[in-house]
Design an enzyme around this catalytic site. Structure first.
Site, PDB file in Angstrom:
ATOM      1  N   SER A 107       0.834  -1.213   0.000  1.00 48.02           N
ATOM      2  CA  SER A 107       0.000   0.000   0.000  1.00 48.02           C
ATOM      3  C   SER A 107       0.861   1.252   0.000  1.00 48.02           C
ATOM      4  O   SER A 107       1.731   1.409   0.852  1.00 48.02           O
ATOM      5  CB  SER A 107      -0.887   0.044   1.240  1.00 48.02           C
ATOM      6  OG  SER A 107      -1.711  -1.079   1.290  1.00 48.02           O
TER       7      SER A 107
ATOM      8  N   HIS B 273      -3.768  -1.630  -4.885  1.00 48.53           N
ATOM      9  CA  HIS B 273      -2.864  -2.729  -5.212  1.00 48.53           C
ATOM     10  C   HIS B 273      -3.088  -3.096  -6.668  1.00 48.53           C
ATOM     11  O   HIS B 273      -4.226  -3.229  -7.089  1.00 48.53           O
ATOM     12  CB  HIS B 273      -3.157  -3.958  -4.350  1.00 48.53           C
ATOM     13  CG  HIS B 273      -2.750  -3.805  -2.920  1.00 48.53           C
ATOM     14  ND1 HIS B 273      -1.710  -4.496  -2.372  1.00 48.53           N
ATOM     15  CD2 HIS B 273      -3.228  -3.018  -1.940  1.00 48.53           C
ATOM     16  CE1 HIS B 273      -1.580  -4.153  -1.105  1.00 48.53           C
ATOM     17  NE2 HIS B 273      -2.493  -3.256  -0.808  1.00 48.53           N
TER      18      HIS B 273
ATOM     19  N   ARG C 192      -0.059  -8.109  -3.422  1.00 46.34           N
ATOM     20  CA  ARG C 192       0.210  -9.323  -2.649  1.00 46.34           C
ATOM     21  C   ARG C 192      -1.109  -9.903  -2.168  1.00 46.34           C
ATOM     22  O   ARG C 192      -2.157  -9.247  -2.265  1.00 46.34           O
ATOM     23  CB  ARG C 192       1.102  -8.997  -1.438  1.00 46.34           C
ATOM     24  CG  ARG C 192       0.546  -7.901  -0.526  1.00 46.34           C
ATOM     25  CD  ARG C 192       1.046  -7.960   0.909  1.00 46.34           C
ATOM     26  NE  ARG C 192       2.475  -7.969   1.161  1.00 46.34           N
ATOM     27  CZ  ARG C 192       3.244  -6.901   1.312  1.00 46.34           C
ATOM     28  NH1 ARG C 192       2.724  -5.702   1.195  1.00 46.34           N
ATOM     29  NH2 ARG C 192       4.528  -7.016   1.585  1.00 46.34           N
ATOM     30  N   THR C 193      -1.069 -11.121  -1.673  1.00 45.75           N
ATOM     31  CA  THR C 193      -2.249 -11.728  -1.052  1.00 45.75           C
ATOM     32  C   THR C 193      -2.151 -11.513   0.455  1.00 45.75           C
ATOM     33  O   THR C 193      -1.096 -11.723   1.050  1.00 45.75           O
ATOM     34  CB  THR C 193      -2.311 -13.235  -1.388  1.00 45.75           C
ATOM     35  OG1 THR C 193      -2.451 -13.368  -2.807  1.00 45.75           O
ATOM     36  CG2 THR C 193      -3.498 -13.902  -0.710  1.00 45.75           C
ATOM     37  N   HIS C 194      -3.225 -11.038   1.051  1.00 44.23           N
ATOM     38  CA  HIS C 194      -3.259 -10.788   2.495  1.00 44.23           C
ATOM     39  C   HIS C 194      -3.978 -11.924   3.218  1.00 44.23           C
ATOM     40  O   HIS C 194      -4.888 -12.546   2.668  1.00 44.23           O
ATOM     41  CB  HIS C 194      -3.996  -9.479   2.804  1.00 44.23           C
ATOM     42  CG  HIS C 194      -3.268  -8.256   2.349  1.00 44.23           C
ATOM     43  ND1 HIS C 194      -3.396  -7.755   1.073  1.00 44.23           N
ATOM     44  CD2 HIS C 194      -2.402  -7.438   2.996  1.00 44.23           C
ATOM     45  CE1 HIS C 194      -2.628  -6.676   0.949  1.00 44.23           C
ATOM     46  NE2 HIS C 194      -2.016  -6.456   2.095  1.00 44.23           N
TER      47      HIS C 194
ATOM     48  N   GLU D 218      -7.318  -1.655  13.993  1.00 41.86           N
ATOM     49  CA  GLU D 218      -7.360  -2.047  15.400  1.00 41.86           C
ATOM     50  C   GLU D 218      -8.271  -1.134  16.221  1.00 41.86           C
ATOM     51  O   GLU D 218      -8.588  -0.011  15.831  1.00 41.86           O
ATOM     52  CB  GLU D 218      -5.944  -1.967  16.008  1.00 41.86           C
ATOM     53  CG  GLU D 218      -4.973  -2.952  15.404  1.00 41.86           C
ATOM     54  CD  GLU D 218      -4.618  -2.636  13.966  1.00 41.86           C
ATOM     55  OE1 GLU D 218      -4.495  -1.437  13.623  1.00 41.86           O
ATOM     56  OE2 GLU D 218      -4.487  -3.587  13.174  1.00 41.86           O
TER      57      GLU D 218
ATOM     58  N   SER E 241       0.254  -7.204   6.928  1.00 40.91           N
ATOM     59  CA  SER E 241       1.036  -8.060   6.013  1.00 40.91           C
ATOM     60  C   SER E 241       2.381  -8.372   6.647  1.00 40.91           C
ATOM     61  O   SER E 241       2.562  -8.244   7.858  1.00 40.91           O
ATOM     62  CB  SER E 241       1.231  -7.326   4.672  1.00 40.91           C
ATOM     63  OG  SER E 241       2.068  -6.210   4.827  1.00 40.91           O
TER      64      SER E 241
ATOM     65  N   ASN F 291      -0.566   6.402   8.334  1.00 42.08           N
ATOM     66  CA  ASN F 291      -1.517   6.940   9.325  1.00 42.08           C
ATOM     67  C   ASN F 291      -0.979   6.664  10.723  1.00 42.08           C
ATOM     68  O   ASN F 291      -0.159   5.771  10.911  1.00 42.08           O
ATOM     69  CB  ASN F 291      -2.891   6.266   9.157  1.00 42.08           C
ATOM     70  CG  ASN F 291      -2.813   4.742   9.276  1.00 42.08           C
ATOM     71  OD1 ASN F 291      -2.477   4.047   8.307  1.00 42.08           O
ATOM     72  ND2 ASN F 291      -3.094   4.238  10.455  1.00 42.08           N
TER      73      ASN F 291
HETATM   74  I1  8IG Z   1      -1.702   1.371   5.434  1.00 41.89           I
HETATM   75  O1  8IG Z   1      -3.300   1.441  11.141  1.00 41.89           O
HETATM   76  C1  8IG Z   1      -2.232   0.625   7.162  1.00 41.89           C
HETATM   77  N1  8IG Z   1      -2.353  -0.681   7.286  1.00 41.89           N
HETATM   78  N2  8IG Z   1      -3.565  -3.117  11.003  1.00 41.89           N
HETATM   79  N3  8IG Z   1      -3.435  -0.807  11.088  1.00 41.89           N
HETATM   80  C2  8IG Z   1      -3.329  -1.969  10.399  1.00 41.89           C
HETATM   81  N4  8IG Z   1      -2.968  -2.028   9.129  1.00 41.89           N
HETATM   82  C3  8IG Z   1      -2.721  -0.864   8.529  1.00 41.89           C
HETATM   83  C4  8IG Z   1      -2.812   0.365   9.155  1.00 41.89           C
HETATM   84  C5  8IG Z   1      -3.198   0.398  10.517  1.00 41.89           C
HETATM   85  N5  8IG Z   1      -2.495   1.302   8.270  1.00 41.89           N
END
Ligand code: 8IG
Length: 288
Positions: free
Chosen positions: A51, A83, A104-106, A205, A224, A247
């Site tokens: 990402s 993606h 990618r695969t998550h 989360e 990931s 973020n």
């Molecule tokens: I971009 O704040 C991204 N991926 N788990 N938490 C989780 N995955 C993320 C976050 C995040 N930002």
């Protein structure tokens, strides 16, 4: 069809550890050969674009050839906006090319850890000695800020999942190669390091989960990398991971976490990420 006739001894289950390992490795061999055929050459360095890193990938160099991931055995079109779904052979210089996975695969897609590990296993089967993982992540550590790239120095796998099965007791002491981290710092001496916690996702989360992760020693959080890095190491690859903070993690600033913000941070940082990624990929050498 009698119930007795369906019963199988434990050793005959198709999910036995040795069978899972063999099937995963056969699929990786098949995919590796398909990539060599479609892309017309072999590669030594694989890059997985996460990402926020799509535009940065373009800075590595000109695309020599590319193939849809869906046309490679075991790979699937990813379902996340931002993606791509291609595998490209990208020129590093006159002699060398990188194997770049755009997407990618998550784990959260629900196909299991073998599907997640397939890319790195394919890269290893193809002959790569190194994988550069990239991802977008949330920052738990308040000294980090959106737009910043952090070298992953270690991880905490909070997914309770792994693509390793059976007695594969892999040493993870230097999973995120200190040699490659030092090399990355020759390209950008301001690069910070942090510990990445992988959550299963797809939900971001709760603030309480972020406090938990912080207490455990995590600086970054994402969905990931950890499962892939372990599988990569087990497959013999040297691993480097670059995390783009897109973020602040939930509850850190009180602002909500949005996927739009994630994509915007990648766009804003694209030029800087591009020269960083290109500089690193050009300098990576096989471990002595
Ligand atoms: I971009 O704040 C991204 N991926 N788990 N938490 C989780 N995955 C993320 C976050 C995040 N930002």
């Amino acid at each position: 069809m009698s119930a007795a006739g369906d019963a199988q001894p434990m050793t005959a289950t198709p999910h036995a550890a040795s069978d899972q390992r063999r099937l995963a490795s056969q699929l990786a061999e098949t995919a590796a050969a398909a990539l060599a055929t479609s892309l017309g050459r072999a590669h030594e360095v694989a890059v997985i674009i996460g990402s926020g890193w799509s535009r940065a990938a373009e800075a590595i160099g000109p695309v020599l050839a590319e193939v849809n991931a869906a046309d490679i055995p075991g790979m699937r079109a990813p379902g996340v906006q931002g993606h791509g779904s291609r595998v490209a052979s990208v020129a590093i210089d006159e002699q060398r090319a990188a194997l770049v996975f755009l997407g990618r695969t998550h784990l959260y897609e629900g196909h299991g850890p073998h599907a997640v590990a397939h890319i790195v296993r394919t890269a290893a089967a193809h002959g790569c000695h190194t994988v550069v993982l990239t991802n977008g992540c949330g920052a738990i550590k308040t000294a980090f800020a959106p737009g910043q790239v952090v070298l992953v120095a270690d991880h905490i796998n909070l997914t309770a999942q792994t693509a390793l099965v059976g007695p594969e007791f892999v040493d993870l002491t230097d999973l995120y190669s200190s040699r490659l981290r030092a090399l990355a710092k020759t390209v950008d001496p301001t690069l910070d390091e942090g510990v990445y916690a992988q959550f299963h996702g797809p939900q971001y989360e709760t603030p309480a989960e972020i406090r938990l992760a912080r207490t455990l020693g995590a600086d970054l959080v994402g969905m990931s990398t950890a499962v892939e890095a372990v599988a990569a190491k087990a497959a013999g690859l040297e691993v480097l991971c670059l995390s783009l903070v897109t973020n602040m993690a939930a509850g850190v600033t009180g602002e909500p976490v949005s996927h739009a913000e994630v994509l915007a941070a990648g766009e804003a940082a694209a030029d800087r990420l591009g020269s960083l990624l290109a500089g690193i990929v050009a300098r990576v050498t096989k471990q002595a």
